[in-house]
Design a protein around this motif. Structure first.
Motif, PDB file in Angstrom:
ATOM      1  N   SER A 172     -11.146   1.400  -7.056  1.00 56.25           N
ATOM      2  CA  SER A 172     -10.829   2.645  -6.348  1.00 56.25           C
ATOM      3  C   SER A 172      -9.775   2.367  -5.276  1.00 56.25           C
ATOM      4  O   SER A 172      -9.959   2.689  -4.110  1.00 56.25           O
ATOM      5  N   ARG A 177       0.784  -1.235   0.000  1.00 56.99           N
ATOM      6  CA  ARG A 177       0.000   0.000   0.000  1.00 56.99           C
ATOM      7  C   ARG A 177       0.813   1.281   0.000  1.00 56.99           C
ATOM      8  O   ARG A 177       0.250   2.365  -0.089  1.00 56.99           O
ATOM      9  N   ARG A 223      -6.566   2.818  -3.067  1.00 52.18           N
ATOM     10  CA  ARG A 223      -5.825   3.991  -2.599  1.00 52.18           C
ATOM     11  C   ARG A 223      -4.451   3.580  -2.103  1.00 52.18           C
ATOM     12  O   ARG A 223      -4.348   2.789  -1.177  1.00 52.18           O
ATOM     13  N   ASP A 247      -2.134   8.751  -2.288  1.00 49.07           N
ATOM     14  CA  ASP A 247      -3.376   9.227  -1.669  1.00 49.07           C
ATOM     15  C   ASP A 247      -4.408   9.725  -2.683  1.00 49.07           C
ATOM     16  O   ASP A 247      -5.120  10.682  -2.441  1.00 49.07           O
ATOM     17  N   VAL A 248      -4.422   9.087  -3.844  1.00 51.29           N
ATOM     18  CA  VAL A 248      -5.491   9.355  -4.814  1.00 51.29           C
ATOM     19  C   VAL A 248      -6.023   7.989  -5.263  1.00 51.29           C
ATOM     20  O   VAL A 248      -5.365   6.978  -5.071  1.00 51.29           O
ATOM     21  N   GLU A 249      -7.202   7.974  -5.841  1.00 50.02           N
ATOM     22  CA  GLU A 249      -7.794   6.688  -6.228  1.00 50.02           C
ATOM     23  C   GLU A 249      -7.184   6.178  -7.527  1.00 50.02           C
ATOM     24  O   GLU A 249      -7.085   6.900  -8.518  1.00 50.02           O
ATOM     25  N   HIS A 269      -1.236   4.624  -0.010  1.00 52.87           N
ATOM     26  CA  HIS A 269      -1.025   5.605   1.070  1.00 52.87           C
ATOM     27  C   HIS A 269      -0.155   6.774   0.630  1.00 52.87           C
ATOM     28  O   HIS A 269      -0.332   7.889   1.081  1.00 52.87           O
TER      29      HIS A 269
END
Length: 425
Positions: free
Chosen positions: A209, A150, A211, A216-218, A213
């Motif tokens: 969608s 992530r 994300r 921080d956008v989809e 970390h």
């Protein structure tokens, strides 16, 4: 520098929300000036946002017939996997031709589970070739940090996006084939559980969608074709396995191994050892001998190593001028290169003796034939079990004895035959 970034952002083809975020960060960079300590962090963030191939797509080959030809040329057997890929392309082709809009939740997440050396990783590359997509491999063996999947939050020094963002950057398109290798060997520790982070990635209902970390956008991962590989299903967490479409890879039969050795392994090893096609030849009968007498495995890695040994010895003799090309590999050559026979077909011989039965052990690396031997002798009426037995196998032995004692009349055994006797399995 700011103008340069502005041009790059305009050309990147970002979705509206992402472009808004990039412009906002660019505004911060402009206000704080180049000398500020945070400027370099904002610059690297913008570099990553621009590096994601937002508007790039590979032109997909939606031709099921061509895909089947490519897969058949690269791999012998594996019918289930090939059928599933062809079905996926056929459905996509029909949807495209009939103008049915693309369903965000229709992504394919195939998980190939089987013993080592059965061609799971290499079929991923073939799938990419058959569909005309880019191919990226992510090895998850030993990954213990959730941030690997992530990404780290930007507040940390040296923060980086997760491996998925990096995989998309490396592929240069938003619809590659991403291979998640060794998904059953993902670890977990105090830094988080990467397999839980993979849930969002591999769930078609969520991954449009995703994300990261760091960014921080989809991110829309619904067009990515995920292919996971594993040796055993037991160590994959239940919720993760639930989101995967499992295709089992079984070991190959002798006939399949012979075909693989003749069409793929032998030519590859011959080339690696500097020999030409007209310099060395081998018959199917000799290949079958190597398979039956020197390798007992589900995959074909050991077989390829043995063929390599035979060809190295042959190449050495040709280079030293001891033999003249062309060389025909026969049984003597095999025995000379590989030594005496390693495996014997002993099942018929051993089960010919009363008290011996065969069983099968299945493991992540294939399996083996077990010989279960039983004997009776004078004693106190106990049942002795030896060997590395689990509880289920111990119970099976007890059930077998109880069955024989309970049905002694039907089996023609005298009632007092069990008195003062003990049995050893």
């Amino acid at each position: 520098v700011v103008e340069e970034y502005r041009t790059k952002i305009a050309e990147a083809g970002m979705p509206e929300a992402v472009e808004e975020q990039a412009t906002k960060e660019l505004g911060r960079l402009e206000r704080m000036g180049e000398q500020s300590g945070e400027a370099s962090m904002i610059r690297s963030y913008l570099d990553w946002l621009i590096a994601v191939p937002w508007s790039e797509r590979s032109e997909e080959l939606l031709d099921p017939v061509h895909a089947r030809e490519v897969l058949d040329a690269d791999h012998a057997g594996l019918e289930d996997v090939k059928d599933r890929i062809v079905e996926y392309l056929a459905v996509k082709k029909l949807r495209t031709e009939r103008g049915i809009s693309e369903d965000k939740r229709s992504g394919a997440i195939l998980t190939l589970i089987g013993p080592p050396g059965t061609g799971k990783t290499s079929i991923g590359e073939s799938i990419a070739r058959a569909t005309g997509r880019e191919f990226v491999r992510m090895s998850l063996g030993g990954v213990r940090d959730e941030a690997e999947i992530r990404g780290h939050r930007r507040t940390y020094i040296g923060a980086l996006p997760g491996r998925l963002v990096r995989a998309l950057r490396d592929a240069g398109t938003m619809n590659p084939v991403i291979m998640l290798d060794e998904v059953d060997k993902v670890g977990a520790d105090w830094r988080g559980d990467p397999s839980a982070a993979l849930l969002e990635v591999l769930d078609p209902a969520q991954n449009h969608s995703f994300r990261d970390h760091y960014l921080d956008v989809e991110l829309d991962l619904s067009e990515v074709m995920f292919i996971a590989t594993a040796n055993v299903a037991e160590t994959i967490p239940g919720p993760l396995l639930d989101r995967m479409e499992v295709i089992r890879f079984d070991g190959y039969t002798v006939a399949e191994k012979t075909a693989i050795a003749r069409d793929y392994l032998w030519p590859r090893q011959r080339e690696r050892n500097g020999l030409r096609e007209d310099e060395v030849e081998v018959s199917d009968a000799v290949l079958r001998t190597v398979i039956a007498e020197y390798t007992r495995e589900a995959g074909v890695r050991g077989l390829e190593r043995d063929l390599g040994t035979i060809l190295r010895k042959t190449a050495t003799k040709i280079a030293a001028g001891k033999v003249e090309a062309p060389v025909t590999v026969d049984l003597d050559t095999v025995r000379d290169a590989l030594g005496r026979q390693r495996f014997f077909q002993e099942a018929a011989e051993r089960t010919a003796v009363p008290g011996v039965a065969t069983g099968l052990a299945v493991t992540g690396a294939g399996g083996d034939v077990l010989f279960v031997e039983a004997t009776g002798m004078k004693g106190k009426g106990d049942l002795v079990l030896t060997g590395q037995l689990g509880d289920v196998m111990k119970e099976s032995a007890r059930i077998a004895l109880s069955y024989v004692r309970g049905h002694s009349d039907e089996l023609g055994i005298e009632g007092d035959a069990f008195d003062d006797r003990e049995f050893h399995v």
